[in-house]
Design a protein around this motif. Structure first.
Motif, PDB file in Angstrom:
ATOM      1  N   ALA A 133     -52.024 -25.717   2.661  1.00  0.00           N
ATOM      2  CA  ALA A 133     -51.638 -26.452   1.456  1.00  0.00           C
ATOM      3  C   ALA A 133     -51.441 -27.934   1.762  1.00  0.00           C
ATOM      4  CB  ALA A 133     -50.362 -25.856   0.866  1.00  0.00           C
ATOM      5  N   GLN A 134     -50.844 -28.223   2.895  1.00  0.00           N
ATOM      6  CA  GLN A 134     -50.603 -29.617   3.271  1.00  0.00           C
ATOM      7  C   GLN A 134     -51.910 -30.404   3.386  1.00  0.00           C
ATOM      8  OE1 GLN A 134     -48.087 -30.313   6.752  1.00  0.00           O
ATOM      9  NE2 GLN A 134     -49.302 -32.117   7.263  1.00  0.00           N
ATOM     10  N   ILE A 135     -52.891 -29.849   4.077  1.00  0.00           N
ATOM     11  CA  ILE A 135     -54.136 -30.608   4.278  1.00  0.00           C
ATOM     12  C   ILE A 135     -54.939 -30.710   2.981  1.00  0.00           C
ATOM     13  CG2 ILE A 135     -54.293 -30.142   6.749  1.00  0.00           C
ATOM     14  CD1 ILE A 135     -56.318 -27.971   6.159  1.00  0.00           C
ATOM     15  N   CYS A 136     -54.823 -29.712   2.109  1.00  0.00           N
ATOM     16  CA  CYS A 136     -55.508 -29.793   0.819  1.00  0.00           C
ATOM     17  C   CYS A 136     -54.913 -30.914  -0.031  1.00  0.00           C
ATOM     18  CB  CYS A 136     -55.416 -28.464   0.072  1.00  0.00           C
ATOM     19  SG  CYS A 136     -56.401 -27.124   0.790  1.00  0.00           S
ATOM     20  N   GLY A 190     -64.826 -15.827   3.464  1.00  0.00           N
ATOM     21  CA  GLY A 190     -63.793 -16.057   4.477  1.00  0.00           C
ATOM     22  C   GLY A 190     -63.668 -17.544   4.765  1.00  0.00           C
ATOM     23  N   MET A 191     -62.443 -18.018   4.855  1.00  0.00           N
ATOM     24  CA  MET A 191     -62.165 -19.401   5.254  1.00  0.00           C
ATOM     25  C   MET A 191     -61.002 -19.344   6.239  1.00  0.00           C
ATOM     26  SD  MET A 191     -61.486 -22.794   2.898  1.00  0.00           S
ATOM     27  CE  MET A 191     -61.841 -24.430   3.562  1.00  0.00           C
ATOM     28  N   HIS A 192     -61.344 -19.129   7.502  1.00  0.00           N
ATOM     29  CA  HIS A 192     -60.345 -18.853   8.525  1.00  0.00           C
ATOM     30  C   HIS A 192     -59.937 -20.107   9.272  1.00  0.00           C
ATOM     31  CE1 HIS A 192     -59.275 -16.893  12.618  1.00  0.00           C
ATOM     32  NE2 HIS A 192     -58.193 -17.026  11.874  1.00  0.00           N
ATOM     33  N   PHE A 193     -58.700 -20.548   9.018  1.00  0.00           N
ATOM     34  CA  PHE A 193     -58.118 -21.693   9.714  1.00  0.00           C
ATOM     35  C   PHE A 193     -57.421 -21.206  10.981  1.00  0.00           C
ATOM     36  CE2 PHE A 193     -58.486 -22.918   5.328  1.00  0.00           C
ATOM     37  CZ  PHE A 193     -58.697 -24.290   5.329  1.00  0.00           C
ATOM     38  N   PHE A 194     -57.063 -22.148  11.836  1.00  0.00           N
ATOM     39  CA  PHE A 194     -56.363 -21.819  13.077  1.00  0.00           C
ATOM     40  C   PHE A 194     -55.033 -22.550  13.134  1.00  0.00           C
ATOM     41  CE2 PHE A 194     -60.679 -20.643  13.666  1.00  0.00           C
ATOM     42  CZ  PHE A 194     -60.636 -19.509  14.460  1.00  0.00           C
ATOM     43  N   ASN A 195     -54.081 -21.948  13.800  1.00  0.00           N
ATOM     44  CA  ASN A 195     -52.703 -22.432  13.835  1.00  0.00           C
ATOM     45  C   ASN A 195     -52.498 -23.479  14.933  1.00  0.00           C
ATOM     46  OD1 ASN A 195     -49.933 -22.490  13.239  1.00  0.00           O
ATOM     47  ND2 ASN A 195     -49.474 -20.858  14.672  1.00  0.00           N
ATOM     48  N   LYS A 248     -58.878 -28.242  14.291  1.00  0.00           N
ATOM     49  CA  LYS A 248     -60.057 -28.683  13.545  1.00  0.00           C
ATOM     50  C   LYS A 248     -60.996 -27.554  13.122  1.00  0.00           C
ATOM     51  CE  LYS A 248     -59.365 -33.133  13.434  1.00  0.00           C
ATOM     52  NZ  LYS A 248     -59.167 -33.815  12.115  1.00  0.00           N
ATOM     53  N   LEU A 249     -61.020 -26.467  13.868  1.00  0.00           N
ATOM     54  CA  LEU A 249     -62.001 -25.416  13.603  1.00  0.00           C
ATOM     55  C   LEU A 249     -61.662 -24.603  12.357  1.00  0.00           C
ATOM     56  CD1 LEU A 249     -64.494 -23.813  14.578  1.00  0.00           C
ATOM     57  CD2 LEU A 249     -62.915 -22.375  15.883  1.00  0.00           C
ATOM     58  N   VAL A 250     -62.694 -24.293  11.564  1.00  0.00           N
ATOM     59  CA  VAL A 250     -62.590 -23.361  10.442  1.00  0.00           C
ATOM     60  C   VAL A 250     -63.822 -22.463  10.468  1.00  0.00           C
ATOM     61  CG1 VAL A 250     -62.643 -23.097   7.929  1.00  0.00           C
ATOM     62  CG2 VAL A 250     -61.205 -24.857   8.943  1.00  0.00           C
ATOM     63  N   GLU A 251     -63.605 -21.148  10.487  1.00  0.00           N
ATOM     64  CA  GLU A 251     -64.714 -20.199  10.392  1.00  0.00           C
ATOM     65  C   GLU A 251     -64.980 -19.910   8.915  1.00  0.00           C
ATOM     66  OE1 GLU A 251     -64.613 -17.313  14.264  1.00  0.00           O
ATOM     67  OE2 GLU A 251     -62.962 -17.066  12.858  1.00  0.00           O
ATOM     68  N   VAL A 252     -66.222 -20.081   8.491  1.00  0.00           N
ATOM     69  CA  VAL A 252     -66.629 -19.748   7.130  1.00  0.00           C
ATOM     70  C   VAL A 252     -67.453 -18.470   7.224  1.00  0.00           C
ATOM     71  CG1 VAL A 252     -67.899 -20.485   5.082  1.00  0.00           C
ATOM     72  CG2 VAL A 252     -66.632 -22.178   6.459  1.00  0.00           C
ATOM     73  N   ILE A 253     -66.928 -17.373   6.653  1.00  0.00           N
ATOM     74  CA  ILE A 253     -67.536 -16.059   6.862  1.00  0.00           C
ATOM     75  C   ILE A 253     -68.132 -15.515   5.573  1.00  0.00           C
ATOM     76  CG2 ILE A 253     -67.160 -13.718   7.725  1.00  0.00           C
ATOM     77  CD1 ILE A 253     -64.410 -16.129   8.394  1.00  0.00           C
ATOM     78  N   SER A 254     -69.385 -15.099   5.650  1.00  0.00           N
ATOM     79  CA  SER A 254     -70.072 -14.493   4.516  1.00  0.00           C
ATOM     80  C   SER A 254     -70.057 -12.979   4.639  1.00  0.00           C
ATOM     81  CB  SER A 254     -71.523 -14.977   4.452  1.00  0.00           C
ATOM     82  OG  SER A 254     -71.584 -16.360   4.172  1.00  0.00           O
ATOM     83  N   LYS A 288     -68.556 -27.304   2.770  1.00  0.00           N
ATOM     84  CA  LYS A 288     -68.351 -28.701   2.366  1.00  0.00           C
ATOM     85  C   LYS A 288     -66.875 -28.995   2.124  1.00  0.00           C
ATOM     86  CE  LYS A 288     -71.328 -30.952  -0.071  1.00  0.00           C
ATOM     87  NZ  LYS A 288     -72.210 -31.421  -1.174  1.00  0.00           N
ATOM     88  N   LEU A 289     -66.148 -28.015   1.584  1.00  0.00           N
ATOM     89  CA  LEU A 289     -64.712 -28.195   1.385  1.00  0.00           C
ATOM     90  C   LEU A 289     -64.008 -28.368   2.723  1.00  0.00           C
ATOM     91  CD1 LEU A 289     -62.127 -28.227  -0.305  1.00  0.00           C
ATOM     92  CD2 LEU A 289     -62.133 -25.713  -0.241  1.00  0.00           C
ATOM     93  N   ALA A 290     -64.369 -27.551   3.708  1.00  0.00           N
ATOM     94  CA  ALA A 290     -63.771 -27.672   5.042  1.00  0.00           C
ATOM     95  C   ALA A 290     -64.025 -29.059   5.616  1.00  0.00           C
ATOM     96  CB  ALA A 290     -64.332 -26.590   5.969  1.00  0.00           C
ATOM     97  N   GLN A 291     -65.216 -29.577   5.430  1.00  0.00           N
ATOM     98  CA  GLN A 291     -65.537 -30.921   5.913  1.00  0.00           C
ATOM     99  C   GLN A 291     -64.715 -31.978   5.185  1.00  0.00           C
ATOM    100  OE1 GLN A 291     -69.766 -30.645   5.201  1.00  0.00           O
ATOM    101  NE2 GLN A 291     -70.216 -30.233   7.360  1.00  0.00           N
ATOM    102  N   LYS A 292     -64.507 -31.781   3.891  1.00  0.00           N
ATOM    103  CA  LYS A 292     -63.673 -32.702   3.114  1.00  0.00           C
ATOM    104  C   LYS A 292     -62.239 -32.698   3.639  1.00  0.00           C
ATOM    105  CE  LYS A 292     -62.244 -35.162  -0.508  1.00  0.00           C
ATOM    106  NZ  LYS A 292     -62.570 -36.597  -0.697  1.00  0.00           N
ATOM    107  N   LEU A 293     -61.796 -31.550   4.143  1.00  0.00           N
ATOM    108  CA  LEU A 293     -60.441 -31.429   4.713  1.00  0.00           C
ATOM    109  C   LEU A 293     -60.396 -31.944   6.150  1.00  0.00           C
ATOM    110  CD1 LEU A 293     -59.469 -27.847   3.421  1.00  0.00           C
ATOM    111  CD2 LEU A 293     -58.987 -30.061   2.357  1.00  0.00           C
ATOM    112  N   GLU A 294     -61.495 -32.555   6.595  1.00  0.00           N
ATOM    113  CA  GLU A 294     -61.636 -33.114   7.945  1.00  0.00           C
ATOM    114  C   GLU A 294     -61.574 -32.038   9.020  1.00  0.00           C
ATOM    115  OE1 GLU A 294     -58.972 -36.401   8.501  1.00  0.00           O
ATOM    116  OE2 GLU A 294     -59.828 -37.540   6.837  1.00  0.00           O
TER     117      GLU A 294
END
Length: 285
Positions: free
Chosen positions: A22-25, A140-145, A151-157, A171-177
């Motif tokens: 939520a913070q990074i969004c 899937g939009m898997h962030f890491f703690n 920086k890594l986010v796994e986008v899973i289909s 593209k959203l993940a990239q927008k979130l840097e």
């Protein structure tokens, strides 16, 4: 839902991961709604967000104006009816039935175009999407703690996920840097499937009396790892780590190489969940 149309993002679950997402969004300029049924958890998330932003200012990575803008974008709520969003990211407990129930409920109050993204670290997206209306928008939009730093986010289909939806989330993940990595559906996806043995083998060494916690951690650090398995489990949350291992053990049809540790189970039962409780494999009090 096209990337350009995303204006409002909902986060379900205000724990460590949900708060960070939520913070990074909100920092990225999106109207962000953070939901949790527990008012105490919501209050703690609000305090943690303010503290994280203050630390960003202290380190010169953030200005006071940027902090105020991020907080202005962020709303905390205990009412699911407030979650009218373009993208909804769930970050709740690793239980299939809970995630499915949340998505089914939110599908009823949102349009068919709303993207439903799961931050699950181990449960196949195809299973989560089963029974959810318009499963092609489940991804899937898997962030890491910690989510606001890593920086890594796994986008899973999943089997039904639309390629357009996966591309939008990338593209959203990239927008979130963040740095998105595209993955196909499999228990644990890429990172947790590979990393699981870092924890499991460390715990086996401990169970067999080969070495103690401190020795194993120091040896792994000497080998080039920033943290050893026990220090990292304490940071992630011993309970969270155990939940992921248990989920993968089941998903891989009880393959012995994914067997959860009795020592870790005992830590969870005792409430020794790591840094967040003041005690895990190490004592932080």
């Amino acid at each position: 839902m096209k990337f350009e149309d995303i204006q409002t993002i909902g986060i379900v679950g205000a724990g460590t991961m949900g708060q960070g997402i939520a913070q990074i969004c909100s920092q990225a300029g999106y109207k962000t709604i953070l939901f949790d049924i527990n008012a105490t958890v919501l209050e703690k998330a609000q305090q943690t967000t303010a503290s994280n932003l203050d630390k960003g200012i202290e380190r010169g990575k953030l200005t006071l104006a940027e902090k105020e803008a991020a907080l202005a974008n962020l709303t905390f709520t205990g009412n699911t009816l407030d979650l009218h969003c373009d993208v909804i990211i769930e970050a709740v407990v690793e239980r299939l039935e809970v995630k499915q129930s949340i998505f089914k409920e939110l599908a009823d109050i949102n349009s068919d175009q709303t993207i439903l993204a799961s931050n699950t670290s181990s449960i196949p997206i195809t299973r989560i999407a089963a029974g959810v209306p318009n499963p092609e928008r489940v991804v899937g939009m898997h962030f890491f703690n910690p989510a606001h730093i890593m920086k890594l986010v796994e986008v899973i289909s999943g089997a039904s996920t639309s390629p357009e939806v996966a591309h939008t989330i990338k593209k959203l993940a990239q927008k979130l840097e963040k740095t998105p990595v595209m993955a196909q559906d499999s228990p644990g996806f890429i990172v947790n499937r590979v990393a699981r043995h870092f924890y499991v083998e460390g715990l086996k060494l401990l169970e067999e009396g080969v070495a103690d916690v401190e020795t194993i951690d120091k040896l792994m650090q000497a080998s080039g790892f920033k943290m050893g398995p026990f220090e990292l489990m304490d940071l992630i949350g011993v309970d969270t780590n155990f939940s992921v291992t248990s989920s993968m053990f089941e998903a891989f049809h009880y393959d012995p190489k994914f067997r959860p540790s009795r020592i870790q189970q005992q830590k969870v039962d005792a409430g020794h969940h790591g840094r967040k409780t003041g005690k895990g494999f190490y004592d932080y009090k």
